[in-house]
Write a protein that holds these residues in place. Structure first.
Motif, PDB file in Angstrom:
ATOM      1  N   GLY A 209     -38.476  65.372  58.618  1.00 16.61           N
ATOM      2  CA  GLY A 209     -38.587  64.981  57.217  1.00 16.61           C
ATOM      3  C   GLY A 209     -37.869  65.971  56.338  1.00 16.61           C
ATOM      4  N   ALA A 210     -36.991  65.479  55.472  1.00 12.41           N
ATOM      5  CA  ALA A 210     -36.185  66.357  54.614  1.00 12.41           C
ATOM      6  C   ALA A 210     -36.610  66.303  53.157  1.00 12.41           C
ATOM      7  CB  ALA A 210     -34.711  65.985  54.728  1.00 12.41           C
ATOM      8  N   GLU A 211     -37.620  65.463  52.838  1.00  8.87           N
ATOM      9  CA  GLU A 211     -38.058  65.354  51.441  1.00  8.87           C
ATOM     10  C   GLU A 211     -38.978  66.519  51.097  1.00  8.87           C
ATOM     11  OE1 GLU A 211     -39.927  64.912  47.969  1.00  8.87           O
ATOM     12  OE2 GLU A 211     -41.190  64.574  49.752  1.00  8.87           O
ATOM     13  N   LEU A 263     -30.493  64.165  65.346  1.00 10.34           N
ATOM     14  CA  LEU A 263     -30.996  63.593  64.100  1.00 10.34           C
ATOM     15  C   LEU A 263     -30.291  62.319  63.657  1.00 10.34           C
ATOM     16  CD1 LEU A 263     -31.819  66.715  61.900  1.00 10.34           C
ATOM     17  CD2 LEU A 263     -33.259  65.496  63.535  1.00 10.34           C
ATOM     18  N   LYS A 264     -29.090  62.068  64.171  1.00 12.98           N
ATOM     19  CA  LYS A 264     -28.406  60.824  63.826  1.00 12.98           C
ATOM     20  C   LYS A 264     -28.504  59.779  64.943  1.00 12.98           C
ATOM     21  CE  LYS A 264     -25.055  62.137  60.293  1.00 12.98           C
ATOM     22  NZ  LYS A 264     -23.660  61.953  59.816  1.00 12.98           N
ATOM     23  N   ASN A 265     -29.335  60.062  65.909  1.00 12.61           N
ATOM     24  CA  ASN A 265     -29.511  59.178  67.060  1.00 12.61           C
ATOM     25  C   ASN A 265     -30.797  58.373  66.871  1.00 12.61           C
ATOM     26  OD1 ASN A 265     -29.940  57.980  69.556  1.00 12.61           O
ATOM     27  ND2 ASN A 265     -29.374  59.802  70.731  1.00 12.61           N
ATOM     28  N   ASN A 266     -30.669  57.071  66.618  1.00 10.62           N
ATOM     29  CA  ASN A 266     -31.854  56.242  66.373  1.00 10.62           C
ATOM     30  C   ASN A 266     -32.716  56.046  67.612  1.00 10.62           C
ATOM     31  OD1 ASN A 266     -31.532  55.779  63.603  1.00 10.62           O
ATOM     32  ND2 ASN A 266     -30.069  54.134  63.958  1.00 10.62           N
ATOM     33  N   SER A 277     -32.380  57.142  59.049  1.00 14.44           N
ATOM     34  CA  SER A 277     -32.274  57.141  57.584  1.00 14.44           C
ATOM     35  C   SER A 277     -33.593  57.493  56.915  1.00 14.44           C
ATOM     36  CB  SER A 277     -31.776  55.780  57.094  1.00 14.44           C
ATOM     37  OG  SER A 277     -32.729  54.757  57.370  1.00 14.44           O
ATOM     38  N   SER A 278     -34.713  57.306  57.606  1.00 16.39           N
ATOM     39  CA  SER A 278     -36.018  57.600  57.013  1.00 16.39           C
ATOM     40  C   SER A 278     -36.267  59.095  56.875  1.00 16.39           C
ATOM     41  CB  SER A 278     -37.138  56.973  57.857  1.00 16.39           C
ATOM     42  OG  SER A 278     -37.265  57.616  59.113  1.00 16.39           O
ATOM     43  N   ILE A 279     -35.436  59.909  57.504  1.00 18.33           N
ATOM     44  CA  ILE A 279     -35.590  61.369  57.395  1.00 18.33           C
ATOM     45  C   ILE A 279     -35.535  61.799  55.933  1.00 18.33           C
ATOM     46  CG2 ILE A 279     -34.455  63.580  57.881  1.00 18.33           C
ATOM     47  CD1 ILE A 279     -33.707  62.473  60.621  1.00 18.33           C
ATOM     48  N   VAL A 280     -34.675  61.162  55.159  1.00 17.21           N
ATOM     49  CA  VAL A 280     -34.486  61.553  53.763  1.00 17.21           C
ATOM     50  C   VAL A 280     -35.750  61.321  52.938  1.00 17.21           C
ATOM     51  CG1 VAL A 280     -33.204  61.043  51.643  1.00 17.21           C
ATOM     52  CG2 VAL A 280     -32.007  61.177  53.827  1.00 17.21           C
ATOM     53  N   SER A 281     -36.465  60.253  53.205  1.00 12.42           N
ATOM     54  CA  SER A 281     -37.654  59.921  52.420  1.00 12.42           C
ATOM     55  C   SER A 281     -38.950  60.445  53.013  1.00 12.42           C
ATOM     56  CB  SER A 281     -37.753  58.402  52.245  1.00 12.42           C
ATOM     57  OG  SER A 281     -37.831  57.758  53.503  1.00 12.42           O
ATOM     58  N   THR A 282     -38.900  61.014  54.206  1.00  9.95           N
ATOM     59  CA  THR A 282     -40.109  61.534  54.857  1.00  9.95           C
ATOM     60  C   THR A 282     -40.396  62.951  54.383  1.00  9.95           C
ATOM     61  OG1 THR A 282     -39.739  60.194  56.841  1.00  9.95           O
ATOM     62  CG2 THR A 282     -41.201  62.093  57.054  1.00  9.95           C
ATOM     63  N   SER A 283     -41.613  63.170  53.927  1.00 12.00           N
ATOM     64  CA  SER A 283     -42.003  64.500  53.455  1.00 12.00           C
ATOM     65  C   SER A 283     -41.968  65.508  54.596  1.00 12.00           C
ATOM     66  CB  SER A 283     -43.410  64.453  52.869  1.00 12.00           C
ATOM     67  OG  SER A 283     -43.946  65.749  52.716  1.00 12.00           O
ATOM     68  N   ASN A 284     -41.434  66.656  54.302  1.00 12.22           N
ATOM     69  CA  ASN A 284     -41.425  67.722  55.301  1.00 12.22           C
ATOM     70  C   ASN A 284     -42.837  68.068  55.759  1.00 12.22           C
ATOM     71  OD1 ASN A 284     -41.615  71.089  55.316  1.00 12.22           O
ATOM     72  ND2 ASN A 284     -40.136  70.172  56.718  1.00 12.22           N
TER      73      ASN A 284
END
Length: 451
Positions: A209-211, A263-266, A277-284
């Motif tokens: 998670g990157a958010e 991280l880019k491997n679904n 793509s959900s990494i961006v919206s997932t809270s760290n």
């Protein structure tokens, strides 16, 4: 409840020790001390710091809440035995507020810096005073030479390490591994093979998670940093941080592409949340939690991530959750370990200020602080048996392993426009589809011309 119970028991024991250590005369005997000999004996441990009547040392840092309270408790005996009133002010907006105070001519006596780069800029501007000789001796005796080097600017030592945390832990579930017959990987190839096996078993091997509000993107930079260190070694890492090689050097391109293999491997991500793509919206803060439900196999995070798990989770080498060190990628490099930490530096050289600097750089303080939990030091002289947490003991061992190749978090060493700016934001674009070359090129273009 096991983890909280262990920590709270240790806190209680530590508080009892502090109470015994309390005294008011810097180690000098009087009638009351003779009646409570254990108190005066404990104050003898602080006698070398001197005694000061009505002295105040102001301290500023980023520790707030419980962490700040535990630090206050840890130096309570020092205060009683030296007469120094340590007045700590924690600010969650530390980085901007300390600049405001210094520019206004109202600098604290001591600052606990979470970002080495900010400390170094204050040293270069002439605002900091060099550390006392004893503080330097304490640091050199207890810490890895690289850590001591981060507190040195233009051959002058300003700041001693205060705390250290391993950032390059891989969190996993020992109970899940045992159930499926998985083995903790020791090399990159083994970790990729394990990821393939988990995917074949119907599990997403990774969650991320990157958010993180205004700091969104920083977890992705941790991946690049550890893989650059692991693949290309400390010398290349240092040149990259110092901009002696461009941000988009081929070594950084290669490291970022290795991150992309995961991280880019679904097929690998994002367990419990969706696709990559959900990494961006997932809270760290939420990212590692699917490890406890079997939806995710592994997660890269610092040892401090232990606080993200519910108190019902057993954090133990044979429990629900634990962590292993990031595996070897390049045999010629060795065991890569990226770290974060805090450093103490002073804006005043009054004797009581120097006494506090000497104390918090010492093994004495490391041992005073350890039993309260939520703390790790890489001071090799501390008594690791005082550390109540299994994961913190593991971190201590990793930090003091002579085969570990230690480097400080790169983004915290870079100019803020890059390290906490474009590096974060461009990595978010990268995870959403931007190419490695475009991403790193944009970051390189943002590097300040005077750095």
């Amino acid at each position: 409840m096991r983890r909280r119970g262990t920590v709270m028991a240790a806190v209680g024991a530590a508080a009892a020790l502090v109470a015994l250590a309390g005294c008011s005369n810097g180690g000098q005997s009087d009638a009351s001390d003779e009646e409570s000999g254990s108190a005066s004996a404990d104050c003898a441990a602080y006698a070398d710091y001197g005694h000061f009547d009505d002295a105040v040392v102001s301290v500023m840092g980023s520790f707030v809440g419980n962490d700040a309270d535990l630090n206050d408790e840890s130096w309570a005996a020092f205060e009683k035995c030296t007469g120094i009133d340590v007045q700590y002010n924690g600010d969650s907006d530390f980085e901007s507020q300390v600049v405001v105070q210094v520019e206004a001519g109202n600098a604290p006596d001591v600052v606990i810096f979470p970002q080495v780069g900010l400390m170094q800029r204050f040293a270069e501007s002439g605002d900091l005073v060099p550390a006392p000789d004893q503080t330097k001796e304490n640091a050199e005796a207890g810490w890895n030479a690289d850590m001591v080097g981060y507190g040195t600017v233009d051959d002058t030592f300003y700041a001693a390490p205060f705390t250290t945390a391993v950032k390059s832990f891989v969190w996993y579930s020992p109970s899940l591994f045992a159930e499926h017959g998985y083995t903790v990987p020791e090399t990159w190839d083994e970790m990729i093979a394990l990821s393939d096996q988990m995917a074949a078993d119907g599990m997403k091997p990774w969650c991320e998670g990157a958010e993180s509000g205004s700091a969104s993107g920083w977890p992705l930079t941790d991946w690049v940093e550890v893989l650059l260190l692991a693949n290309s070694g400390g010398e290349t890492y240092d040149k990259w941080v110092d901009h002696e090689i461009p941000f988009n050097d081929s070594s950084v391109v290669e490291a970022t592409d290795l991150v992309g293999k995961i991280l880019k491997n679904n097929d690998y991500v994002n367990g419990g949340f969706g696709d990559s793509s959900s990494i961006v919206s997932t809270s760290n803060a939420d990212a590692p939690l699917p490890i406890t439900t079997g939806e995710c196999g592994m997660h890269l995070a610092a040892g401090t991530a232990v606080s993200l798990f519910d108190d019902s989770v057993n954090v133990d080498p044979e429990g629900d959750v634990y962590a292993f060190p990031f595996p070897v990628v390049n045999d010629e490099v060795g065991n890569p370990v990226t770290v974060s930490g805090q450093f103490t530096a002073a804006f005043s050289d009054r004797p009581e200020v120097q006494a506090f600097q000497n104390y918090v750089s010492s093994v004495q303080w490391a041992n005073d602080r350890a039993p309260f939990g939520g703390y790790i030091s890489s001071n090799s002289g501390m008594d690791s048996s005082l550390i109540p947490s299994a994961i913190d003991k593991s971190g201590f061992d990793i930090l003091n392993d002579p085969d570990s190749v230690l480097r400080f978090d790169g983004s915290d060493l870079m100019p803020s426009t890059v390290g906490t700016g474009t590096f974060w934001t461009e990595m978010l674009s990268w995870i959403q589809g931007a190419s490695t070359e475009e991403t790193l090129g944009n970051i390189e273009s943002s590097w300040p011309a005077d750095n």
